[in-house]
Design a protein around this motif. Structure first.
Motif, PDB file in Angstrom:
ATOM      1  N   SER A 134      26.874 -10.348  73.102  1.00 47.76           N
ATOM      2  CA  SER A 134      27.163 -10.481  71.667  1.00 47.76           C
ATOM      3  C   SER A 134      28.105  -9.367  71.207  1.00 47.76           C
ATOM      4  O   SER A 134      28.285  -8.350  71.900  1.00 47.76           O
ATOM      5  CB  SER A 134      25.855 -10.410  70.877  1.00 47.76           C
ATOM      6  OG  SER A 134      25.399  -9.076  70.834  1.00 47.76           O
ATOM      7  N   GLY A 135      28.663  -9.555  70.006  1.00 46.76           N
ATOM      8  CA  GLY A 135      29.577  -8.550  69.443  1.00 46.76           C
ATOM      9  C   GLY A 135      28.894  -7.191  69.294  1.00 46.76           C
ATOM     10  O   GLY A 135      29.478  -6.151  69.589  1.00 46.76           O
ATOM     11  N   GLY A 136      27.635  -7.206  68.872  1.00 45.78           N
ATOM     12  CA  GLY A 136      26.900  -5.949  68.699  1.00 45.78           C
ATOM     13  C   GLY A 136      26.633  -5.274  70.032  1.00 45.78           C
ATOM     14  O   GLY A 136      26.776  -4.059  70.180  1.00 45.78           O
ATOM     15  N   GLU A 171      37.529  -4.070  67.681  1.00 42.01           N
ATOM     16  CA  GLU A 171      37.335  -5.279  68.494  1.00 42.01           C
ATOM     17  C   GLU A 171      37.990  -5.045  69.839  1.00 42.01           C
ATOM     18  O   GLU A 171      39.003  -4.348  69.918  1.00 42.01           O
ATOM     19  CB  GLU A 171      38.053  -6.487  67.851  1.00 42.01           C
ATOM     20  CG  GLU A 171      37.570  -6.866  66.461  1.00 42.01           C
ATOM     21  CD  GLU A 171      36.231  -7.572  66.471  1.00 42.01           C
ATOM     22  OE1 GLU A 171      35.825  -8.062  67.554  1.00 42.01           O
ATOM     23  OE2 GLU A 171      35.577  -7.619  65.414  1.00 42.01           O
ATOM     24  N   HIS A 182      29.006  -5.016  63.790  1.00 38.91           N
ATOM     25  CA  HIS A 182      28.218  -6.126  64.346  1.00 38.91           C
ATOM     26  C   HIS A 182      26.762  -5.743  64.623  1.00 38.91           C
ATOM     27  O   HIS A 182      26.047  -6.485  65.283  1.00 38.91           O
ATOM     28  CB  HIS A 182      28.812  -6.582  65.681  1.00 38.91           C
ATOM     29  CG  HIS A 182      30.170  -7.197  65.567  1.00 38.91           C
ATOM     30  ND1 HIS A 182      30.379  -8.429  65.018  1.00 38.91           N
ATOM     31  CD2 HIS A 182      31.383  -6.747  65.931  1.00 38.91           C
ATOM     32  CE1 HIS A 182      31.666  -8.714  65.055  1.00 38.91           C
ATOM     33  NE2 HIS A 182      32.303  -7.701  65.603  1.00 38.91           N
TER      34      HIS A 182
END
Ligand SMILES: Nc1ncnc2c1ncn2[C@@H]1O[C@H](COP(=O)(O)OP(=O)(O)OP(=O)(O)O)[C@@H](O)[C@H]1O
Length: 255
Positions: free
Chosen positions: A141-143, A85, A169
């Protein structure tokens, strides 16, 4: 050739032993997966390699140098890293985040050159994230952020890449894009990749070697096709894991 050797590495938090006598070899131009249950110490292992945590015992070295003797900023010459992250303190444009990967090669107070931007844009195009270039890093987005962080790491041009759960993700299309890009970089730039990953099928499809860790120790390791069997996986996770074949590839499932 071995590009990274970890020998008898142990790490303890004040009241907790996490890693116990871990040994691991990363071969040149390989994708090597670390597979272990949650909380085993995979990220802790990466933090030891990166100099964020200091091992209580053991050695980490490349062909050229003792990694543990290098300051973290000098390790960046050898090792690039994509964290699980990452939260940016500022809402930088995505293209600026990718270009941060080239700062290692700049002099103090240096600014990115035309060539750096060109390389960043080419890589983003290749990885299917060019359309994000003027979006804020905190507004994707996270991905998408995982793909951007991979592009940033690749631009660093270090021979070893550590990836901490890069697919957590990602949808299946982006998983394939990420691994295709990794394979390309492995071939084109002699990159060697150490990857923490939970999905055994991605290990089967894309990795060359695997290290299974259990209770902070080495459990099994070797070529993926030799080690990723139902017996080893069942023992690793403590539940019955089944395997089957599709198109002469082994697949793993639990029920
Ligand atoms: N700062 C800390 N102090 C004490 N214990 C910690 C600290 N950080 C992590 N731990 C513990 O260390 C162990 C290993 O954590 P780590 O994040 O390395 O595991 P992991 O294998 O990467 O897990 P996951 O697969 O869930 O991401 C865990 O039991 C965790 O609770």
């Amino acid at each position: 050739m071995n590009v990274l050797t970890i020998k008898n590495l142990s790490f303890n938090y004040p009241k907790l032993s996490i890693l116990n006598d871990i040994s691991l070899i990363l071969k040149e131009k390989s994708i090597t997966a670390v597979l272990a249950p949650n909380g085993t110490g995979k990220t802790t292992l990466f933090y030891n390699i990166l100099g964020i945590l200091k091992p209580t015992k053991g050695q980490i070295y490349t062909q050229e140098c003792d990694i543990l003797a290098l300051k973290p900023e000098l390790r960046a010459k050898y090792i690039c890293y994509v964290p699980q992250e990452w939260q940016s303190p500022f809402n930088y444009n995505v293209v600026d985040v990718v270009m941060m990967g080239s700062t290692r090669k700049m002099r103090i107070f240096g600014t990115p050159q035309y060539q750096d931007e060109k390389k960043a844009l080419e890589l983003m195009e290749e990885m299917g994230i060019i359309h994000l270039k003027f979006q804020g890093i905190n507004e994707i987005s996270g991905g998408q952020r995982q793909m951007v962080l991979l592009a940033r790491a690749l631009l660093q041009d270090a021979p070893i890449l550590l990836l901490d759960e890069p697919t957590s993700h990602l949808d299946i299309k982006n998983q394939a894009l990420l691994f295709r890009e990794l394979k390309k970089q492995v071939d084109k730039k002699n990159l060697s990749v150490l990857i923490n990953i939970h999905d055994p099928n991605l290990v089967n499809i894309y990795a060359d070697e695997v290290y299974m860790l259990k209770d902070g120790k080495n459990f099994r390791n070797g070529q993926v096709n030799e080690v990723m069997n139902a017996k080893n996986l069942s023992e690793l996770y403590g539940l019955e894991v089944k395997t089957g074949m599709i198109d002469s590839r082994s697949f793993v499932y639990v029920y």
